[in-house]
Motif scaffolding. Structure first.
Motif, PDB file in Angstrom:
ATOM      1  N   ALA A  66       5.749 -11.056  -9.839  1.00 41.31           N
ATOM      2  CA  ALA A  66       4.423 -10.428  -9.870  1.00 41.31           C
ATOM      3  C   ALA A  66       3.379 -11.339  -9.237  1.00 41.31           C
ATOM      4  CB  ALA A  66       4.037 -10.084 -11.311  1.00 41.31           C
ATOM      5  N   ILE A  67       3.482 -12.645  -9.485  1.00 48.43           N
ATOM      6  CA  ILE A  67       2.549 -13.591  -8.859  1.00 48.43           C
ATOM      7  C   ILE A  67       2.737 -13.599  -7.343  1.00 48.43           C
ATOM      8  CG2 ILE A  67       1.983 -16.049  -8.633  1.00 48.43           C
ATOM      9  CD1 ILE A  67       2.537 -16.317 -11.620  1.00 48.43           C
ATOM     10  N   ARG A  68       3.994 -13.582  -6.908  1.00 44.71           N
ATOM     11  CA  ARG A  68       4.274 -13.564  -5.476  1.00 44.71           C
ATOM     12  C   ARG A  68       3.705 -12.312  -4.816  1.00 44.71           C
ATOM     13  NH1 ARG A  68       7.279 -10.924  -2.172  1.00 44.71           N
ATOM     14  NH2 ARG A  68       8.259  -9.763  -3.847  1.00 44.71           N
ATOM     15  N   THR A  69       3.861 -11.171  -5.468  1.00 47.95           N
ATOM     16  CA  THR A  69       3.328  -9.917  -4.924  1.00 47.95           C
ATOM     17  C   THR A  69       1.801  -9.957  -4.852  1.00 47.95           C
ATOM     18  OG1 THR A  69       5.200  -8.737  -5.879  1.00 47.95           O
ATOM     19  CG2 THR A  69       3.324  -7.406  -5.216  1.00 47.95           C
ATOM     20  N   MET A  70       1.170 -10.492  -5.896  1.00 51.65           N
ATOM     21  CA  MET A  70      -0.296 -10.603  -5.876  1.00 51.65           C
ATOM     22  C   MET A  70      -0.760 -11.500  -4.739  1.00 51.65           C
ATOM     23  SD  MET A  70      -1.755 -10.776  -9.808  1.00 51.65           S
ATOM     24  CE  MET A  70      -2.000 -12.480  -9.597  1.00 51.65           C
ATOM     25  N   MET A  71      -0.077 -12.601  -4.554  1.00 48.92           N
ATOM     26  CA  MET A  71      -0.466 -13.536  -3.491  1.00 48.92           C
ATOM     27  C   MET A  71      -0.223 -12.940  -2.101  1.00 48.92           C
ATOM     28  SD  MET A  71      -1.754 -16.100  -4.843  1.00 48.92           S
ATOM     29  CE  MET A  71      -1.747 -17.371  -6.020  1.00 48.92           C
ATOM     30  N   LYS A  72       0.879 -12.227  -1.996  1.00 51.12           N
ATOM     31  CA  LYS A  72       1.244 -11.664  -0.689  1.00 51.12           C
ATOM     32  C   LYS A  72       0.230 -10.626  -0.226  1.00 51.12           C
ATOM     33  CE  LYS A  72       4.981  -9.064   1.514  1.00 51.12           C
ATOM     34  NZ  LYS A  72       6.284  -8.435   1.290  1.00 51.12           N
ATOM     35  N   TYR A  73      -0.119  -9.724  -1.134  1.00 53.89           N
ATOM     36  CA  TYR A  73      -1.016  -8.638  -0.747  1.00 53.89           C
ATOM     37  C   TYR A  73      -2.482  -8.945  -1.068  1.00 53.89           C
ATOM     38  CZ  TYR A  73       3.181  -5.931   0.031  1.00 53.89           C
ATOM     39  OH  TYR A  73       4.380  -5.489   0.510  1.00 53.89           O
ATOM     40  N   GLY A  74      -2.749 -10.046  -1.760  1.00 53.42           N
ATOM     41  CA  GLY A  74      -4.116 -10.399  -2.091  1.00 53.42           C
ATOM     42  C   GLY A  74      -4.871 -11.019  -0.930  1.00 53.42           C
ATOM     43  N   LYS A  75      -4.137 -11.548   0.001  1.00 51.13           N
ATOM     44  CA  LYS A  75      -4.785 -12.158   1.165  1.00 51.13           C
ATOM     45  C   LYS A  75      -5.340 -11.057   2.059  1.00 51.13           C
ATOM     46  CE  LYS A  75      -1.616 -16.050   1.197  1.00 51.13           C
ATOM     47  NZ  LYS A  75      -0.513 -16.678   1.908  1.00 51.13           N
ATOM     48  N   ARG A  90      -2.200  -1.858   1.262  1.00 47.13           N
ATOM     49  CA  ARG A  90      -2.251  -3.255   0.825  1.00 47.13           C
ATOM     50  C   ARG A  90      -2.928  -3.366  -0.549  1.00 47.13           C
ATOM     51  NH1 ARG A  90      -0.844  -7.224   4.230  1.00 47.13           N
ATOM     52  NH2 ARG A  90      -2.105  -8.784   3.152  1.00 47.13           N
ATOM     53  N   HIS A  91      -4.027  -2.648  -0.730  1.00 47.80           N
ATOM     54  CA  HIS A  91      -4.716  -2.674  -2.032  1.00 47.80           C
ATOM     55  C   HIS A  91      -3.843  -2.061  -3.125  1.00 47.80           C
ATOM     56  CE1 HIS A  91      -8.532  -4.371  -0.912  1.00 47.80           C
ATOM     57  NE2 HIS A  91      -8.672  -3.502   0.093  1.00 47.80           N
ATOM     58  N   LEU A  92      -3.076  -1.031  -2.782  1.00 47.85           N
ATOM     59  CA  LEU A  92      -2.171  -0.414  -3.745  1.00 47.85           C
ATOM     60  C   LEU A  92      -1.110  -1.409  -4.188  1.00 47.85           C
ATOM     61  CD1 LEU A  92      -1.255   2.196  -5.193  1.00 47.85           C
ATOM     62  CD2 LEU A  92       0.189   2.640  -3.204  1.00 47.85           C
ATOM     63  N   HIS A  93      -0.517  -2.131  -3.240  1.00 51.18           N
ATOM     64  CA  HIS A  93       0.491  -3.138  -3.591  1.00 51.18           C
ATOM     65  C   HIS A  93      -0.137  -4.290  -4.389  1.00 51.18           C
ATOM     66  CE1 HIS A  93       4.004  -1.547  -1.577  1.00 51.18           C
ATOM     67  NE2 HIS A  93       3.275  -1.310  -0.474  1.00 51.18           N
ATOM     68  N   GLU A  94      -1.359  -4.650  -4.047  1.00 52.62           N
ATOM     69  CA  GLU A  94      -2.046  -5.704  -4.789  1.00 52.62           C
ATOM     70  C   GLU A  94      -2.317  -5.266  -6.231  1.00 52.62           C
ATOM     71  OE1 GLU A  94      -6.051  -8.483  -4.545  1.00 52.62           O
ATOM     72  OE2 GLU A  94      -5.872  -6.749  -3.226  1.00 52.62           O
ATOM     73  N   CYS A  95      -2.746  -4.034  -6.412  1.00 47.35           N
ATOM     74  CA  CYS A  95      -2.999  -3.516  -7.771  1.00 47.35           C
ATOM     75  C   CYS A  95      -1.711  -3.444  -8.582  1.00 47.35           C
ATOM     76  CB  CYS A  95      -3.659  -2.143  -7.697  1.00 47.35           C
ATOM     77  SG  CYS A  95      -5.379  -2.214  -7.185  1.00 47.35           S
ATOM     78  N   ARG A  96      -0.618  -3.029  -7.936  1.00 43.52           N
ATOM     79  CA  ARG A  96       0.677  -3.006  -8.624  1.00 43.52           C
ATOM     80  C   ARG A  96       1.089  -4.421  -9.026  1.00 43.52           C
ATOM     81  NH1 ARG A  96       4.031   1.112  -4.769  1.00 43.52           N
ATOM     82  NH2 ARG A  96       3.010   3.024  -5.474  1.00 43.52           N
ATOM     83  N   GLY A  97       0.882  -5.373  -8.142  1.00 41.25           N
ATOM     84  CA  GLY A  97       1.210  -6.762  -8.461  1.00 41.25           C
ATOM     85  C   GLY A  97       0.389  -7.278  -9.641  1.00 41.25           C
ATOM     86  N   GLN A  98      -0.896  -6.919  -9.653  1.00 40.71           N
ATOM     87  CA  GLN A  98      -1.743  -7.333 -10.762  1.00 40.71           C
ATOM     88  C   GLN A  98      -1.319  -6.669 -12.071  1.00 40.71           C
ATOM     89  OE1 GLN A  98      -5.639  -6.353  -9.357  1.00 40.71           O
ATOM     90  NE2 GLN A  98      -5.851  -8.252  -8.153  1.00 40.71           N
ATOM     91  N   ARG A  99      -0.999  -5.391 -11.992  1.00 40.15           N
ATOM     92  CA  ARG A  99      -0.529  -4.671 -13.183  1.00 40.15           C
ATOM     93  C   ARG A  99       0.751  -5.320 -13.708  1.00 40.15           C
ATOM     94  NH1 ARG A  99       2.283   0.571 -11.765  1.00 40.15           N
ATOM     95  NH2 ARG A  99       3.767  -1.018 -11.151  1.00 40.15           N
TER      96      ARG A  99
END
Length: 188
Positions: A66-75, A90-99
């Motif tokens: 989940a941290i990796r996904t947040m970092m990947k799509y958070g940039k 990208r925002h959808l994947h970032e929100c999923r990573g945060q969730r």
């Protein structure tokens, strides 16, 4: 939500319910003593420890994912050819990573809290049983002491009474000579 995150969310819900059950005083100490005294808990203790560490390892791996996904799509990569659909994706994947980060983080936290609460409850039950045994032992010692004191009082009661009367007679005898001496002193 994919299957793995559905399972993690289900574990989180179960952990919340179990934490509330352990924290709130819904069950009495006798009930906890009965639950922890069951043979299934003592027989499966090595299995529960292995399951705990396996679940902990899986949650740590999912937390790292989940941290990796947040970092990947958070940039936020400024590219001139990015369309609105790509930004939304990208925002959808970032929100999923945060969730997923929050779900696994809370699940990790609660599994550690549950482990500690179960340890504290089992120690509490053991201490309570020890306290009851110590209290019974102290009551038995008190009853034995009371019985022995009563026996000593019955055996030694006659002898003590004679010595008390002798002690009371002795001061009166010492007083009489002093009274006789005083008048003789006044006469002189």
């Amino acid at each position: 939500m994919s299957f793995q995150w559905t399972v993690v969310a289900g574990c989180l819900y179960v952990e919340i319910a179990l934490t509330l059950l352990l924290i709130l005083p819904l069950l009495k100490s006798k009930t906890w003593k009965w639950i922890f005294g069951m043979q299934i808990f003592s027989a499966l203790k090595p299995v529960w420890t292995t399951v705990f560490y396996a679940v902990l390892l899986v949650l740590v791996v999912l937390f790292a994912d989940a941290i990796r996904t947040m970092m990947k799509y958070g940039k936020d990569l400024p590219q001139p050819g990015i369309t609105l659909d790509t930004k939304i994706d990208r925002h959808l994947h970032e929100c999923r990573g945060q969730r997923n980060f929050y779900i696994t983080g809370f699940s990790l936290f609660l599994i550690l809290v549950i482990r500690r609460l179960i340890t504290l409850h089992s120690q509490w039950v053991t201490l309570e049983a020890s306290q009851e045994a110590t209290l019974r032992q102290a009551q038995a010692a008190n009853a034995e002491l009371t019985r022995r004191l009563e026996e000593d009082a019955q055996r030694g009661g006659d002898g003590d009474g004679d010595s008390k009367t002798e002690k009371t007679k002795q001061p009166s005898q010492t007083e009489q000579p002093s009274q006789t001496e005083q008048p003789s002193q006044t006469e002189q």
